[in-house]
Structures are given as structure tokens and as C-alpha cells.
Scaffold this motif. Sequence first.
Motif, short mmCIF file in Angstrom:
data_model
loop_
_atom_site.label_atom_id
_atom_site.label_comp_id
_atom_site.label_asym_id
_atom_site.label_seq_id
_atom_site.Cartn_x
_atom_site.Cartn_y
_atom_site.Cartn_z
N VAL A 56 0.83 -1.21 0.00
CA VAL A 56 0.00 0.00 0.00
C VAL A 56 0.87 1.26 0.00
N GLN A 74 2.36 1.65 -3.44
CA GLN A 74 1.34 1.95 -4.44
C GLN A 74 0.86 3.39 -4.33
N THR A 75 0.71 3.88 -3.11
CA THR A 75 0.29 5.27 -2.93
C THR A 75 1.32 6.22 -3.53
N MET A 122 0.68 8.80 -6.72
CA MET A 122 1.00 10.22 -6.61
C MET A 122 1.85 10.65 -7.81
N ALA A 177 -7.56 11.74 -2.95
CA ALA A 177 -8.02 10.82 -1.91
C ALA A 177 -9.31 10.12 -2.31
N VAL A 203 -8.81 7.47 -5.24
CA VAL A 203 -8.28 6.19 -4.80
C VAL A 203 -9.35 5.39 -4.06
N THR A 204 -10.16 6.07 -3.26
CA THR A 204 -11.18 5.36 -2.48
C THR A 204 -12.27 4.79 -3.37
N GLU A 255 -4.87 2.29 2.12
CA GLU A 255 -4.39 3.25 1.13
C GLU A 255 -5.16 4.56 1.19
N LEU A 282 -3.50 7.01 3.55
CA LEU A 282 -2.29 7.59 2.96
C LEU A 282 -2.64 8.56 1.83
N SER A 283 -3.66 8.21 1.04
CA SER A 283 -4.04 9.09 -0.06
C SER A 283 -4.62 10.40 0.45
N ALA A 313 -1.71 12.48 1.31
CA ALA A 313 -1.10 12.97 0.07
C ALA A 313 -1.93 14.09 -0.54
#
Length: 294
Positions: free
Chosen positions: A12, A15-16, A20, A93, A96-97, A256, A259-260, A263
Motif C-alpha cells: 500500500v 502503491q500510494t 501520486m 483521496a 483512490v477510495t 491506502e 495515505l491518499s 497525500a
Amino acid sequence: MSLWIPVTLAAVLFQTARFMLQKHLATSGLSAGGATFARFLWAAPLVWAAWGVSGIGLPPLPPLFWLWAVLGGVTQILATVLVVLLFQSRNFAVGVTLKKTEVLLTAMIGFVLLGEGVSLPALIAILGGLAGVLVLTNLPEGRGLLGRVATRAAGLGLASGVFFALSGVAYRAASLMVPAAPGARALVTLLVVVSAQLILMSAWLRLREPGQISRVIGAWRGTLWVGVTSVAGSFCWFTAFTLQNAALVYAVGQFEVVLSLLASVLFFRESVSGREYWGIGLVTASVLALIALS
């Protein structure tokens, strides 16, 4: 704690970082296809080098292995292109979700194709994560549930989820056919997959998007890091798939979104609404429940 959990969390993290970088590339003159190709252009040589250094030979592989590996590679390409397009529709964010519909879809596809089910508590936790995804889906003024499903962002997210689910199940099926230890299984499967992806994406871009390959190479200072994070993340994903049901791996991979979010706020200076915080909270609670059940 079972080994597959920290391996998944490492996947994860990588991948994040890759998403990005790809988001930045997609807004810097590269098409969605070009930003996706950047991953494979540098990943393939890195995997070949890792395989050469490892001293692991290529074991005898059944024909079905190649079918699963290629299916996983193709569906992952399609999923990645859709995610890059999704980043252009919503902030990082939420983008990604939305793709995390892959978790429930992986459970369904894994049961149909491989006969692998999940326990009732795990299914409840997965459904909690899905509820978070629905909260995060943009609902324009004056639209009902049908309008929510019909939004471009929701459509891209659902489609990418389907393809990621297919790729995850296919990778697990392929890796389990490699007669070796988990790490060697992951490396051999990754070697075959990235080689096929590099060939397919190169042919596609030369035919449909002339000039994109040279743009990716010209932007090597940025695209190289996409390859590095891709290799590290993919190796961790493939190792996790050899150790656990793909649906549970993807479910823990929902971390993730945390983390996203970081970011999104810290790097891209994007705002996140209160509603989106609620959705991310539900997804995070789902991940923590799955870890507790493991």
C-alpha cells in the motif's frame, strides 16, 4: 500478526507513492496511457535484474499459469488507465477510495473463479468498507441513487474496481501454480506479468498514441520513480496473494485511503469535505476490523 498483513501494508505504501507520481505525470503532458506505460517501461528491466541476481530459475509452468498471468496483466493495465482518468474527475483521496469497490468485487470473483470464500465477520467488515466508498461517491444536487451511479467518477471507479478485482484473483491463481517458496512465486509471476505488460502497452501506444513513448522516455527523471515504486509494490502484492485470499489482501489494502488523504492534503493542496472524512473513517474502521480478525 500474520506475515501477509505487513507485506500488504508495505504494498500500500509503495502503491500510494506510485499513484501520486502518476497523477503528477498525467497532468504534465502525458496521456492516461502514457502515465500507465511509465510504470512498465522501467519496471520490467528492474524485475529482470532482480530475477537475474536472485539466482532463481524458471520452473516448469503449466499452460493455465500463462493464461492467468496474461489475464491479470491485461486487466491491471485497463484498471490503471481508468484510475489515472479518475484522478482527473475527483481529488486524489476520493479517486483512490472510489476504486476500492475492488474489495467486494474480488470476494465475489474469487468465489466464482477459485471457490475461495470469506468468513461472515470478514464479509461484514468488507461491507462496512463498501459503505464508506458509497459515502465518498459524489452526489450532485437533485439526483437520486441512480444519478449517483451514473456520475462519470462513479463509473470510472466501479470499472477500475472490476478490472483490479479480476487482476488480483488472476495473480493469486497464477502464483499458486509456481512450484516454489512464496517469495520466488511472487518474483517469477511478476517477471512474466511485467514482460507481457511492457510488450502490450508498447504496441498499443505505437498504434494509437504516437509520440507518447518518446515523451515517457524524455520525462525519465519522473517516470523512472514510477517504475521503482511499481516493482516494490507489485512484489509485495504478489507475495501477499500467495499467502492469503485476494479479497482479504485487497480489504487490508484499503488503508491506502488514509495515505491518499495525507497525500491529497499535504502534497496536492486539495480540500477534503466533512462527508469525505466520514467515508474515509468507515473504510479505515473496516481495515482495522479485518486486521483484528486475522
